[in-house]
Design an enzyme around this catalytic site. Structure first.
Site, PDB file in Angstrom:
ATOM      1  N   SER A 118       0.864  -1.184   0.000  1.00 43.27           N
ATOM      2  CA  SER A 118       0.000   0.000   0.000  1.00 43.27           C
ATOM      3  C   SER A 118       0.896   1.228   0.000  1.00 43.27           C
ATOM      4  CB  SER A 118      -0.882  -0.030   1.245  1.00 43.27           C
ATOM      5  OG  SER A 118      -1.629   1.154   1.340  1.00 43.27           O
ATOM      6  N   LYS A 166      -2.998   5.213  -2.428  1.00 43.48           N
ATOM      7  CA  LYS A 166      -3.908   6.067  -1.673  1.00 43.48           C
ATOM      8  C   LYS A 166      -4.256   7.245  -2.571  1.00 43.48           C
ATOM      9  CE  LYS A 166      -4.025   3.974   2.355  1.00 43.48           C
ATOM     10  NZ  LYS A 166      -5.282   3.429   2.873  1.00 43.48           N
ATOM     11  N   ASP A 200      -7.405   3.475  -2.919  1.00 40.97           N
ATOM     12  CA  ASP A 200      -8.129   3.552  -1.645  1.00 40.97           C
ATOM     13  C   ASP A 200      -8.385   5.017  -1.301  1.00 40.97           C
ATOM     14  OD1 ASP A 200      -9.143   3.288   0.905  1.00 40.97           O
ATOM     15  OD2 ASP A 200      -7.470   2.118   1.695  1.00 40.97           O
ATOM     16  N   GLY A 250      -4.665  -4.209   5.973  1.00 40.67           N
ATOM     17  CA  GLY A 250      -3.526  -4.050   6.880  1.00 40.67           C
ATOM     18  C   GLY A 250      -3.670  -2.791   7.707  1.00 40.67           C
ATOM     19  N   LYS A 289     -10.352  -6.824   7.933  1.00 41.97           N
ATOM     20  CA  LYS A 289      -9.304  -6.523   8.914  1.00 41.97           C
ATOM     21  C   LYS A 289      -9.831  -7.035  10.244  1.00 41.97           C
ATOM     22  CE  LYS A 289      -7.667  -2.252   6.732  1.00 41.97           C
ATOM     23  NZ  LYS A 289      -7.766  -0.779   6.755  1.00 41.97           N
ATOM     24  N   ASP A 340     -14.153  -1.153   3.195  1.00 43.61           N
ATOM     25  CA  ASP A 340     -13.198  -1.376   4.281  1.00 43.61           C
ATOM     26  C   ASP A 340     -13.857  -0.844   5.562  1.00 43.61           C
ATOM     27  OD1 ASP A 340     -11.145  -1.134   6.152  1.00 43.61           O
ATOM     28  OD2 ASP A 340      -9.729  -0.121   4.846  1.00 43.61           O
TER      29      ASP A 340
END
Ligand code: SMG
Ligand code: MG
Length: 369
Positions: free
Chosen positions: A135, A163, A188, A290, A262, A238
């Site tokens: 990421s 990101k 994301d 993560g 997660k 998420d």
């Protein structure tokens, strides 16, 4: 099983480089580690919350409060033999999933060590390795982003997550896609966009992305459903999925086509496995998210990610992606096929290095019955 003591250890490990999302920047990994002693065994857990309420309302301080005042007294006053008994005990406590999950992780480790069984085996996982990616936080310039991505590909990572935020999304994603036409790529938004951005987000449809993760608000599955209907790219939720019920509601509403699991966000490995099972029944892919965990949380994530429904690469990078030194020995490394190996020893299957924890420790407290 009678628990002799539970310790909370508040640690702060500096990252090798700052991690910037759409809404916040982190320079250190602050979290609570848990050490449980029982029957001559020492077990470990890790809470996913950080110093600030940015990803979630939970923080290291709220974790400490909920553990010290509610979860630890409940566990010390009980005689627990398995994880379902723990789940029943903490069920009346509302929310605070990351606090609950940290203690649950330590109990999985404890019961696994007691029975001589690995966490992977206890959860029903299989295989010796898990496919992973990296990421990549928001970078100062597009050139720097290309350099950072190129560096990770050079190390062997075969899947990259970028990101993104308004003004730092379409051009950045296009640049990475042009430089790497075949790369497994995803983005994301960490809840920064609103439904009014739907037209803009649809521009990302041109880049063959695996998914767009959590573009809209953390508590909004209604607008995610409206947005998904306008996008070709699958939405992956998420922040919005904090239990198996949320997962069911989101799938019924067609708010997403992929779910990121997660364990911390969903109150533990037990609930994470239930979400995996639900998604598998419905043919919905899941993958392991993560929280830049230390080696303790990473071992736990790897065990769950070895279940068969985790068909997309996880945000489970090598220890050296995050830290100068990890709290476990050996550290986690990236295999040449963009995988990380799943620990095989009893429980979490890692050797924890108390001297490293001591170096980064801000506070410690031990509780006994
Ligand atoms: O490698 O653990 C990692 C980072 C994965 O990007 C990552 N996590 O929203 O998915 C996410 C973020 C949350 C990080 S909050 C500290
Ligand atoms: Mg995310």
């Amino acid at each position: 099983m009678k628990i002799d003591s539970i310790s909370l250890l508040h640690v702060k490990l500096p990252y090798l480089s700052p991690f910037q999302t759409s809404r916040w920047v982190e320079t250190d990994h602050e979290c609570l580690l848990l050490r449980v002693r029982a029957g001559g065994l020492t077990a470990w857990g890790e809470c996913a919350a950080g110093a600030e309420p940015s990803y979630s309302y939970e923080t290291t301080k709220t974790n400490w409060h909920i553990l010290e005042d509610f979860l630890i007294p409940a566990v010390l006053g009980a005689d627990l033999d398995d994880v379902p008994a723990y789940r029943e005990l903490v069920e009346p406590i509302m929310g605070h999933n990351m606090a609950k999950a940290g203690l649950e992780m330590a109990l999985w480790d404890l019961f696994g060590q007691r029975d001589g069984v690995s966490l992977q085996h206890m959860l029903g996982g299989s295989g010796d390795r898990v496919r992973v990616g990296v990421s990549v936080g928001i970078q100062p310039t597009v050139d720097r982003l290309l350099e950072v991505v190129g560096g990770y590909l050079g190390q062997g990572y075969q899947r990259v997550k970028l990101k993104i935020k308004p003004g730092r999304d379409v051009a950045e994603t296009m640049a990475v896609r042009r430089a790497h036409p075949e790369l497994l790529l995803q983005v994301d938004g960490n809840s920064v966009y609103r439904l009014g951005d739907a037209r803009h987000l649809a521009e990302l449809d041109d880049f063959g992305l695996l998914l767009i993760e959590q573009p809209l608000a953390h508590d909004d599955i209604v607008d995610h459903a409206k947005l998904q209907a306008t996008l070709k790219t699958p939405i992956c939720l998420d922040e919005s999925i904090t239990s198996v019920e949320h997962a069911r509601w989101a799938l019924e509403l067609k708010a997403c086509r992929v779910i990121n699991i997660k364990p911390g966000r969903v109150s533990g490995l037990h609930e994470g496995r239930r979400i995996h099972d639900l998604c598998r029944e419905q043919g919905v892919p899941v993958w392991m998210g993560g929280m830049l965990e230390t080696g303790i949380g990473r071992a736990s994530n790897l065990a769950l990610a070895s279940l068969p429904g985790f068909t997309l690469p996880g945000d489970i990078s090598a220890s050296a992606r995050y830290y100068k030194e990890d709290v476990v020995d050996p550290p986690f490394v990236l295999n040449p096929d963009s995988t990380v190996s799943v620990p095989t020893g009893p429980g979490l299957g890692v050797n924890v290095r108390p001297e490293v924890i001591d170096r980064y420790k801000l506070a410690e407290e031990t509780y006994q019955p």
